[in-house]
Design a protein around this motif. Structure first.
Motif, mmCIF file in Angstrom:
data_model
loop_
_atom_site.group_PDB
_atom_site.id
_atom_site.type_symbol
_atom_site.label_atom_id
_atom_site.label_comp_id
_atom_site.label_asym_id
_atom_site.label_seq_id
_atom_site.Cartn_x
_atom_site.Cartn_y
_atom_site.Cartn_z
ATOM 1 N N ALA A 81 0.844 -1.208 0.000
ATOM 2 C CA ALA A 81 0.000 0.000 0.000
ATOM 3 C C ALA A 81 0.874 1.251 0.000
ATOM 4 C CB ALA A 81 -0.919 -0.004 1.220
ATOM 5 N N HIS A 82 0.749 2.086 -1.039
ATOM 6 C CA HIS A 82 1.627 3.266 -1.140
ATOM 7 C C HIS A 82 1.288 4.313 -0.097
ATOM 8 C CE1 HIS A 82 -1.961 4.495 -3.454
ATOM 9 N NE2 HIS A 82 -1.618 5.729 -3.127
ATOM 10 N N ASN A 83 0.050 4.304 0.452
ATOM 11 C CA ASN A 83 -0.299 5.280 1.489
ATOM 12 C C ASN A 83 0.516 5.109 2.752
ATOM 13 O OD1 ASN A 83 -2.200 6.638 0.013
ATOM 14 N ND2 ASN A 83 -3.961 5.475 0.797
ATOM 15 N N TRP A 84 1.130 3.973 2.905
ATOM 16 C CA TRP A 84 1.887 3.731 4.121
ATOM 17 C C TRP A 84 3.192 4.527 4.153
ATOM 18 C CZ3 TRP A 84 1.093 -1.197 7.211
ATOM 19 C CH2 TRP A 84 -0.247 -1.576 7.153
ATOM 20 N N PHE A 85 3.534 5.152 3.056
ATOM 21 C CA PHE A 85 4.713 6.012 3.077
ATOM 22 C C PHE A 85 4.482 7.284 3.897
ATOM 23 C CE2 PHE A 85 5.655 3.437 -0.715
ATOM 24 C CZ PHE A 85 6.933 3.031 -0.376
ATOM 25 N N ALA A 89 17.448 5.834 1.877
ATOM 26 C CA ALA A 89 16.834 4.515 1.992
ATOM 27 C C ALA A 89 15.365 4.557 1.587
ATOM 28 C CB ALA A 89 16.976 3.989 3.420
ATOM 29 N N LEU A 90 14.681 5.634 1.943
ATOM 30 C CA LEU A 90 13.281 5.773 1.574
ATOM 31 C C LEU A 90 13.118 5.857 0.060
ATOM 32 C CD1 LEU A 90 10.335 6.157 2.476
ATOM 33 C CD2 LEU A 90 10.783 8.618 2.539
ATOM 34 N N VAL A 91 13.998 6.614 -0.582
ATOM 35 C CA VAL A 91 13.953 6.700 -2.052
ATOM 36 C C VAL A 91 14.106 5.317 -2.661
ATOM 37 C CG1 VAL A 91 15.140 7.604 -4.081
ATOM 38 C CG2 VAL A 91 14.741 9.082 -2.102
ATOM 39 N N ALA A 92 15.050 4.550 -2.147
ATOM 40 C CA ALA A 92 15.284 3.210 -2.691
ATOM 41 C C ALA A 92 14.073 2.308 -2.475
ATOM 42 C CB ALA A 92 16.523 2.603 -2.041
ATOM 43 N N TRP A 121 7.790 9.038 -9.430
ATOM 44 C CA TRP A 121 8.800 9.982 -8.968
ATOM 45 C C TRP A 121 8.163 11.187 -8.278
ATOM 46 C CZ3 TRP A 121 13.465 8.638 -8.118
ATOM 47 C CH2 TRP A 121 14.070 7.655 -8.894
ATOM 48 N N ALA A 122 6.938 11.518 -8.672
ATOM 49 C CA ALA A 122 6.251 12.616 -7.983
ATOM 50 C C ALA A 122 5.985 12.257 -6.525
ATOM 51 C CB ALA A 122 4.939 12.942 -8.702
ATOM 52 N N ASN A 123 5.486 11.027 -6.299
ATOM 53 C CA ASN A 123 5.251 10.588 -4.924
ATOM 54 C C ASN A 123 6.555 10.431 -4.153
ATOM 55 O OD1 ASN A 123 2.493 10.513 -5.248
ATOM 56 N ND2 ASN A 123 2.451 8.352 -5.862
ATOM 57 N N THR A 163 9.960 12.048 0.195
ATOM 58 C CA THR A 163 11.318 12.301 0.699
ATOM 59 C C THR A 163 11.449 13.724 1.233
ATOM 60 O OG1 THR A 163 11.983 12.832 -1.582
ATOM 61 C CG2 THR A 163 12.405 10.603 -0.785
ATOM 62 N N TRP A 164 10.781 14.670 0.582
ATOM 63 C CA TRP A 164 10.846 16.059 1.082
ATOM 64 C C TRP A 164 10.201 16.152 2.465
ATOM 65 C CZ3 TRP A 164 12.883 20.611 1.203
ATOM 66 C CH2 TRP A 164 12.177 21.682 1.723
#
Length: 378
Positions: free
Chosen positions: A110-114, A143-146, A155-157, A162-163
């Motif tokens: 789930a991408h929302n978990w970021f 590490a988060l980017v990876a 890349w937008a997400n 990361t920001w």
């Protein structure tokens, strides 16, 4: 318009840990509370999207994922709580567990978990001190980017996540460091004030001892001479009594000079301080001094008048410009503010009037296109 000076108050000691909650009393008497651990718990609301996914059944299996989110929340609370209680080693252990739980959860589908990533860096900013936090934030961001790239995020997400991750930990670390520095500066200022008061008391007691010790000894010796001479030589006793009177008058003059130096810094020092105070308040100032330097007592009183007048300009006038003119022993302080609005003179100006009258002078005030304070001494 007068401002009555208040004696320094004993302020509470600075907090031992940066950002620790502490109650302080401001000059107005109201209590204010510095941000503490409770300020960081509401950030757990960032975990709402993962919880929403669990509630909607979008994550399988549900039980391990729910246990992971619960573990993450508990470890986050432990990091904050232990850090603000100066249990740094236990907080570091909890932080290590939090980072492990975070990356296990972030590796899920789930991408929302970021959204959990900023929480782990906020915890890093609270737990860690010094330059180590910046190194860890850099490693965590990379590490988060990876992890996000491996999970197939756009890349937008990735850029947004990361920001937010890097900024969260960095801002928290800087804010807590700022509170720590402010607390240290406050403690240093209070200590310097205590030392200054102690040194001034020592100086004053030393000056009085130097002035009165020898003088009083001489007066005692001459008084004994008067007592011995009075029965048999009235003329010699009268001469000794005259000497006592002269020595006493001289001592009185010296004591008055010492007290004047103790209570006021003098005209030149007060004019320099007035320039700084008005400039810091954003008030344009013009100072004009003509004539010779006044006598010591007049110099001290005029310095006191400058201090009182400029304090009123800064605190009450809402002026944009102030002019200080000294011609001999006549001082004028004029501003373009709102004046007294019919209010009576305050304690400071009344006391200044009494001092001026005691030296044979006058104090006048006028409300016309601002406020004018004029002190005239003979």
């Amino acid at each position: 318009m007068s401002v009555k000076a208040e004696e320094p108050r004993d302020a509470p000691r600075a907090p031992e840990a940066a950002g620790r909650k502490e109650r302080r009393k401001d000059p107005g008497g109201a209590w204010r509370r510095e941000p503490g651990e409770l300020a960081f718990y509401p950030w757990l609301l960032i975990a709402y999207p993962p919880i929403s996914d669990l509630a909607a059944g979008e994550v399988r299996p549900v039980l391990p994922a729910a246990l992971g989110v619960a573990t993450f929340a508990v470890l986050y609370v432990l990091c904050i709580r232990l850090s603000f209680r100066d249990r740094r080693r236990a907080a570091a252990v909890a932080l290590a567990g939090l980072l492990a739980a975070a990356f296990l959860l972030l590796a899920g589908p789930a991408h929302n978990w970021f959204y959990l990533a900023p929480l782990m860096t906020i915890a890093c900013g609270v737990v860690l001190r010094g330059r180590s936090v910046y190194l860890l934030l850099t490693v965590l961001t990379l590490a988060l980017v990876a992890v996000m790239w491996y999970a197939g995020a756009s890349w937008a997400n990735i850029s947004l996540a990361t920001w937010g991750t890097a900024a969260g930990g960095l801002v928290v670390s800087i804010v807590l460091k700022l509170f720590s520095v402010i607390a240290e500066l406050q403690e240093t200022r209070e200590e310097l004030a205590r030392v200054a008061v102690a040194e001034e008391r020592l100086r004053f007691s030393r000056d009085l001892h130097d002035l009165l010790g020898h003088t009083l000894s001489v007066m005692v010796v001459k008084a004994e001479a008067v007592r011995r001479l009075a029965p048999r030589d009235a003329e010699a006793a009268a001469r000794q009594a005259a000497d006592i009177e002269a020595v006493g008058r001289e001592a009185l003059t010296e004591v008055r000079a010492a007290v004047t130096g103790y209570r006021g810094r003098g005209l030149a020092a007060e004019l320099a301080s007035a320039r700084t105070a008005l400039a810091d308040a954003g008030i344009a100032v013009t100072v004009t001094v003509t004539g010779e330097r006044p006598a010591p007592e007049a110099d001290a009183l005029l310095g006191w008048a400058v201090r009182e007048g400029v304090t009123n300009v800064v605190r009450h006038s809402a002026a944009g410009a102030c002019e200080i003119v000294l011609e001999g022993t006549t001082l004028e302080i004029r501003d373009d503010g709102r004046g007294r609005d019919g209010s009576p003179l305050g304690n400071g100006l009344r006391g200044l009037t009494e001092r001026a009258v005691a030296l044979g002078g006058t104090l006048e005030t006028h409300d016309r296109d601002g406020f004018l304070l004029r002190v005239t001494l003979p």
